[in-house]
Structures are given as C-alpha cells and as structure tokens.
Design a protein around this motif. Sequence first.
Motif, mmCIF file in Angstrom:
data_model
loop_
_atom_site.group_PDB
_atom_site.id
_atom_site.type_symbol
_atom_site.label_atom_id
_atom_site.label_comp_id
_atom_site.label_asym_id
_atom_site.label_seq_id
_atom_site.Cartn_x
_atom_site.Cartn_y
_atom_site.Cartn_z
ATOM 1 N N THR A 1 0.836 -1.202 0.000
ATOM 2 C CA THR A 1 0.000 0.000 0.000
ATOM 3 C C THR A 1 0.868 1.247 0.000
ATOM 4 O OG1 THR A 1 -1.522 -1.257 1.354
ATOM 5 C CG2 THR A 1 -1.964 1.074 1.121
ATOM 6 N N VAL B 1 0.879 11.303 -10.142
ATOM 7 C CA VAL B 1 -0.230 12.273 -10.171
ATOM 8 C C VAL B 1 0.314 13.697 -10.066
ATOM 9 C CG1 VAL B 1 -2.106 13.176 -8.762
ATOM 10 C CG2 VAL B 1 -2.099 10.795 -9.404
ATOM 11 N N PHE C 1 -13.903 21.833 12.097
ATOM 12 C CA PHE C 1 -13.513 23.247 11.995
ATOM 13 C C PHE C 1 -14.574 24.149 12.610
ATOM 14 C CE2 PHE C 1 -15.831 22.845 7.994
ATOM 15 C CZ PHE C 1 -16.432 24.075 7.843
ATOM 16 N N THR D 1 -5.955 14.125 9.725
ATOM 17 C CA THR D 1 -6.648 15.096 8.878
ATOM 18 C C THR D 1 -7.263 16.211 9.716
ATOM 19 O OG1 THR D 1 -8.539 13.626 8.907
ATOM 20 C CG2 THR D 1 -7.180 13.606 6.952
ATOM 21 N N THR E 1 2.210 14.095 1.910
ATOM 22 C CA THR E 1 1.181 13.082 1.666
ATOM 23 C C THR E 1 1.732 11.688 1.914
ATOM 24 O OG1 THR E 1 0.344 14.491 -0.094
ATOM 25 C CG2 THR E 1 -0.522 12.272 0.004
ATOM 26 N N ILE F 1 -0.452 6.493 8.639
ATOM 27 C CA ILE F 1 -1.793 5.943 8.829
ATOM 28 C C ILE F 1 -1.813 4.451 8.500
ATOM 29 C CG2 ILE F 1 -4.152 6.014 7.941
ATOM 30 C CD1 ILE F 1 -3.775 9.030 7.583
ATOM 31 N N ASN G 1 -2.803 1.552 11.106
ATOM 32 C CA ASN G 1 -3.887 0.613 10.815
ATOM 33 C C ASN G 1 -3.412 -0.818 10.971
ATOM 34 O OD1 ASN G 1 -6.281 1.934 10.296
ATOM 35 N ND2 ASN G 1 -5.617 2.567 8.266
ATOM 36 N N SER H 1 -7.024 0.569 2.805
ATOM 37 C CA SER H 1 -5.984 1.071 3.694
ATOM 38 C C SER H 1 -5.386 2.385 3.208
ATOM 39 C CB SER H 1 -4.897 0.013 3.884
ATOM 40 O OG SER H 1 -4.512 -0.503 2.653
ATOM 41 N N LEU H 2 -5.844 2.887 2.044
ATOM 42 C CA LEU H 2 -5.381 4.204 1.618
ATOM 43 C C LEU H 2 -6.076 5.270 2.458
ATOM 44 C CD1 LEU H 2 -5.499 4.057 -2.285
ATOM 45 C CD2 LEU H 2 -3.489 4.049 -0.864
ATOM 46 N N PRO H 3 -5.339 6.270 2.906
ATOM 47 C CA PRO H 3 -5.978 7.350 3.668
ATOM 48 C C PRO H 3 -6.787 8.246 2.717
ATOM 49 C CG PRO H 3 -3.582 7.384 3.853
ATOM 50 C CD PRO H 3 -3.907 6.447 2.772
ATOM 51 N N THR I 1 -8.807 10.955 2.907
ATOM 52 C CA THR I 1 -8.795 12.418 2.878
ATOM 53 C C THR I 1 -7.544 12.946 2.175
ATOM 54 O OG1 THR I 1 -9.660 12.133 5.079
ATOM 55 C CG2 THR I 1 -9.393 14.356 4.314
ATOM 56 N N LEU I 2 -6.407 12.288 2.449
ATOM 57 C CA LEU I 2 -5.171 12.732 1.812
ATOM 58 C C LEU I 2 -5.262 12.577 0.301
ATOM 59 C CD1 LEU I 2 -2.501 11.325 4.252
ATOM 60 C CD2 LEU I 2 -3.047 13.689 3.806
ATOM 61 N N ILE J 1 -7.438 15.341 -1.110
ATOM 62 C CA ILE J 1 -6.727 16.618 -1.181
ATOM 63 C C ILE J 1 -5.785 16.625 -2.377
ATOM 64 C CG2 ILE J 1 -5.043 18.092 -0.025
ATOM 65 C CD1 ILE J 1 -6.235 17.195 2.607
ATOM 66 N N LEU J 2 -5.015 15.543 -2.483
ATOM 67 C CA LEU J 2 -4.034 15.441 -3.561
ATOM 68 C C LEU J 2 -4.713 15.545 -4.920
ATOM 69 C CD1 LEU J 2 -0.936 14.689 -3.815
ATOM 70 C CD2 LEU J 2 -1.789 12.489 -4.545
ATOM 71 N N LEU J 3 -5.792 14.763 -5.100
ATOM 72 C CA LEU J 3 -6.468 14.772 -6.393
ATOM 73 C C LEU J 3 -7.119 16.127 -6.670
ATOM 74 C CD1 LEU J 3 -8.106 11.302 -6.953
ATOM 75 C CD2 LEU J 3 -6.071 12.269 -7.960
ATOM 76 N N PHE K 1 -19.624 16.090 5.062
ATOM 77 C CA PHE K 1 -18.458 16.375 5.907
ATOM 78 C C PHE K 1 -17.224 16.600 5.046
ATOM 79 C CE2 PHE K 1 -18.242 15.252 10.595
ATOM 80 C CZ PHE K 1 -19.486 15.770 10.847
ATOM 81 N N SER L 1 -17.346 19.899 3.255
ATOM 82 C CA SER L 1 -17.112 21.082 4.079
ATOM 83 C C SER L 1 -15.645 21.155 4.493
ATOM 84 C CB SER L 1 -18.026 21.079 5.298
ATOM 85 O OG SER L 1 -17.655 20.083 6.196
ATOM 86 N N PHE L 2 -15.040 19.988 4.704
ATOM 87 C CA PHE L 2 -13.612 19.947 5.035
ATOM 88 C C PHE L 2 -12.782 20.517 3.886
ATOM 89 C CE2 PHE L 2 -9.641 17.444 4.780
ATOM 90 C CZ PHE L 2 -9.049 17.869 5.952
ATOM 91 N N LEU M 1 -10.364 24.004 3.484
ATOM 92 C CA LEU M 1 -8.990 24.064 2.992
ATOM 93 C C LEU M 1 -8.884 24.905 1.724
ATOM 94 C CD1 LEU M 1 -7.814 20.381 3.404
ATOM 95 C CD2 LEU M 1 -7.709 22.245 5.031
ATOM 96 N N LEU N 1 -10.483 24.159 -1.077
ATOM 97 C CA LEU N 1 -10.552 23.273 -2.235
ATOM 98 C C LEU N 1 -11.989 22.901 -2.563
ATOM 99 C CD1 LEU N 1 -7.600 20.898 -1.288
ATOM 100 C CD2 LEU N 1 -7.595 22.598 -3.073
#
Lengths: 309, 352
Positions: A19, A30, A149, A247, A281, A288, A292, B181-183, B185-186, B189-191, B284, B287-288, B292, B294
């Motif tokens: 992963t 990307v 927030f 986050t 990132t 994370i 996990n 298992s990929l985070p 939110t990150l 953001i990246l995309l 959510f 709004s997050f 930021l 974005l």
Amino acid sequence: MSSKMMFYILKRVLLALMTIWIVITVTFFVMHAVPGNPFAGEKALTAEAQAALEAKYGLDKPLFQQYTTYLTDIVTRFDFGPSMTQRGRMVIDVIMDGMKTSAKLGLIAACSAALLGITLGAVAALRRNSILDKVIMVITTAFVSMPSFIMGSFLLIIFSVKLGWLPANGTTAQGLVLPVITLMLYPMAYITRLTRSSMLDVLGQDYIRTARAKGVSGKKIIFGHALKNSLIPVITYFGPMLAFIVTGSMVVENIFAVPGVGRAFISSITNRDYTMILGTTIFLASLIVIMNLVSDLLYKVVDPRIEFD
Amino acid sequence: MLNKNKPFSLHLNPDLFTPATDAEKEYITTMRPSTTFFKDGVKRLLKNKVATISLFVIILVTVACIILPYVWPYSYDQMLGQTKGRPMDRSYNNLAPFEYGKTELKKIENGETIFPHIFGTDAHGRDYFIRVVYGTRISLAVGFFASIIVLIIGLTIGSIAGYFGGKVDLVIMRIVDIIYSLPDTLVIILLSVVLGEVLKVEGTILEKIGSNIISMFIVFGLLYWVSMARMIRGQILSLREQEYVLSAQSTGAKGSWIIRKHLLPNCISVVIISTALQIPNAIFTESFLSFLGLGVNAPMPSLGSLASDALNGIYSYPHRLIAPAIVICLIVLSLNLFGDGLRDAFDPKLNA
C-alpha cells in the motif's frame, strides 16, 4: 505463536508495504501530471537559470528515472527531496519540525479521547436507559455530527474571545488546550458509542450471567469480565482514529495557528509547493497505514477467538 | 363416516356434511391484509419518533432549499449595492440581520415594503439567507450524488465478488484491501490539487460546480465504494447458499439474473441504510475541502465554504458562522438518526 498467525502477520505486513509503495507511486505520477513548470511563478527566469534550477532538482531527467531516484532516496535515506518554495530546506526537515508539535497534540488528543470515551461508554452501558445514559448519548451524537472546523471555531469564540480563559494562539503549552479538545471530541464521542454498544452486547452474554450466579461481586464482573471483552472492538477503531486525527489536525492547527505538520501541509497546498505536498502526503499516508496495521494485528492478538483468514 | 352397507366403498356419506356456520366462516377470514417486508419496515420506522422527526426535517430542508431560491426576491450571487452605471453602494456590505441599505431605507420612508435580509448580507453585499439556502442545496446535492456513485459501483462489484467467488472474489478483495488502507482524505486533497490544474472545465456545464467537486466525485467513485462492496459481498455470500438460489440455478437461470432477481432484493435493506449514512459523510468531506480552500468555485456557495468564509470575520459577524454551522449539524444529525432508525426498522436481526 502458531505458524498460521506468523503467516497472517507476514501477509498483513506485505500488504501494508505494498500500500505504501502504491501511495508513493500514485502520488508521484499524479503530482507530475500537473501541467506547467513548477518555477513558472518565479519572476521571469532566464533560460539558463531555468535550466540550472531544473538540473538542481533533477527535473531534466526522464520521468521514470526521476521516479526511481525518488523511491530509492525515500527507502535508503528517508529523504523526500528539497522544498520548492522554502529555499534551502529539505521536505523531511519541515515535516520533522512540525511533527514535534503535531505528535504531542495528536497523542494527547488520542489518549484523552480513549480514556474519556471508554469511561463514558461504560458508564452509559451500566446505567442503561437512565437519564445519565440519555444525556451522554445526546451529547455524543451532537459531537459526531459537527465538522471539526466548526467545533474549533466555536471553542475559539467562547473560550478565548468571549471569556478570555485560554490563548487563541497554539504556540504555547497553554495554547494547546483548545486544539486538543477540538481534536479529541469527535473520536471521544465515537469511542463512547462504540464502547456502550459493545458493553451492552457483552453484558447480555451467558458468561456474565454465570458469573453473577456464582456470586462474583459486581466490581469484579465489570472490570474482570465485561470491560475487558467490550474493549476489543474499540481497538479496531485506533487506526481510523489516527487517520481522523491526522486530517483533523490540518484544520485545528490552522484555526489555532499551531506550528505543526498539518499547517505546513495546508500552506504547501496554497503555495503549490509540489515536492512538499508529495512528501507530506506520503509521510502521513505511511503513518496511517502503519497505525492501521498495528491496530489490526493487536486486535487479532488480543482476541484469540478471531480466525486468521 | 363410511357407508355401512358397503363397508369397502370409499364413497363418503353426503349427509354427514353440513354447511359451515357464520361463526366458523369468520374463523378463516383474514383479520387484516398480509403485509410485505417493505410495508412492515415502514410501519416500524414510523413508530420510531426520533426517526420520523428526522425524516420530516430532511424532507423540510430539501423542499425548502429547492423551492426558496425561486420565490426569494434576492439571488445568491446578486450584489445588492451594485446597480448598473453607478459606483458600488457600500452601505449594503456587511449588513446585520434585518438591517437595510441606504436606498432601501429611502424606499421604506416612501412607504414601500422591502423584503428583509433575515441574516443580513455578506462582505460583498449579497443576501446571506439565500446564500445559506443555496449552500444547503449544493451540499445536499453533493452528498446525494456522491452516495449514488458509491452505491452503483459498490453494488456492482460487491455482488460480482460475492456471487462468483473463487479467483474473481480473491482478486477483487485484495484490491478492496489495498484501497481500504489508503488514507482517503489525503488522496482527496491530492487529487483536488492536481485535478484542479488538469481538468479543464471552463466553458462547459461543469464549470459552475468547479473542478474540486468533480474531483471529489471521482475520489468517491474510486475509493468509497469499497466498504459498500465489502458489505454487499458478505450479504451475498450468505444468501448464495439459500435453497431458492439452488432452485433457480437448477432451472437454468443465469448468474446475472440470479443476482438481480434473487440476491440484490434480499440485501436491499443493508444497501438503503449504508447509502443513507454515506450522505453525511460526503457533506463532511465537502465542508472539510471547502475549509482548505478546495471546495466549490466562487460565487457558488456551499455550507462548508460559507462557514469557512465566515471564519475571517468571526469576531464581528459570528452569526455568519452560526447559520451554516447549525444547518450542517441539523442535516448530518437528522440523516444519522434517520439512518439508525432505518437500520432498526429494516434489519430486525440487528435489533437483538
């Protein structure tokens, strides 16, 4: 340790490594798909200066070679390359600087969320349907449905602007109180609900009735039998909780001006500092993934009933 | 019972039979029409007061944010202080609730009635109430479409993995494990950062929504289907072993037919529940992202962007944060409670 378990652990570790590798690869390509030159924002560079800069950052090489260099640098030296907008600083140094504060903030928030959440959840389950239980459930439901927030801004208005009890700036130790509370409320509410439902489940089991019938004292039943077993599902939440805190800290550090990784990450997004975005990132994602993995393995170790598939 | 003269005859003696009395007839009439699973669930749902109120709130908010923009005298992007050929009238900027601008005050003195600015106006002199209403509309739409995307992808992949099993299942589940298992939110953001540069949406219908929301949809489509797929796979794995599936297979039904006609209708309750719970999740995330910077493109408002814009003037105009914050909480809270109610009503097994 049985061979089955060793095999399971090996499988999970390999999956986690894969992963992380996928995260590095995907984010790298990307980020490099973004059109335009990263130095386009600079004031009219001469062709020579541009070439020199590209050579310095290795951008003149073919993309695949850049990728292999980047990957080997991370694996062998834990090096994410230089930052593009903060001249003379390495990405990893910026991250590590921020981690000193962010780790403190995150750890305190995680520990207090776990402690408070488990206590409140257990109390709610033991006093089921009482007023206390209902109050706890209403409050936690409200906390779960509020973006962090907004929660942070309200805390800021009330406690530092109106009441003036705590500083709004998160650079001092006292200033970390509000960020910790903001960060902690959502996981705390979640853990409370999780503990309550799993505790109710455990309290309905036959072995609790058997223990009661044997005349075991109430305290011993709660701490010796019920609480221990009802914490098992809570352990699985530790991984997602860390992801949330990572986050969430971006938001919280921005509101309270805490000099952490989250704030560095957000400012790198606003400044379009591509190497910094890429490095942060990958760093946070790996963190994370590893957490996990740990929480999943811990879950299997703690509960021998769970089968390894 | 039998005819005495012919002991071996199987003919019955008709004299022994009498018509049923009214009381006996009543015994076999159905007391009430038989109910279907769906009707039963709805009945249980309506008995749950919290869930009913939540449903009412959701419907009210949805209808209000669809209708109000058509009947409201102001629009979300109309700067009230701006009239053609004249300098900007600054008296319209940053109005407190129920205050009026200069020209409006004059009109009121002349006896005209002016529609009040319930929440005042924002820094550009736009009516804040209609912005909140419009933002609610955007946020709800984002949540709704995101969960539909998740639903379709998760349903398809999960049912294929569950029904066919074996190698197909193995491959899909390994992919699911990795994506899981990929985070998220990150990655979002990246995309968002990258797609904002890569996607060229200018000049198309999509321009209004902005590339950030589109990238959020893409990420939802890429990442969030996994938990839905996992759940549906689990359901189908257990349903696959039922006798009616065997009977359908033995009469020659094809895989896609069995999935569509037998397996999916039986896991519909799980599907509805997790779709309902996906909407707050998307709101959510939106709004997050807005916080930021974005989120949706200006001047389009969303609840998240309204709240994060309000942070700048938080000391002077706290009501501008409170209004969208309350709406977000109301929507998310009622969707969560409604989802819980749905689960209790449609999944009796979980009720124990």
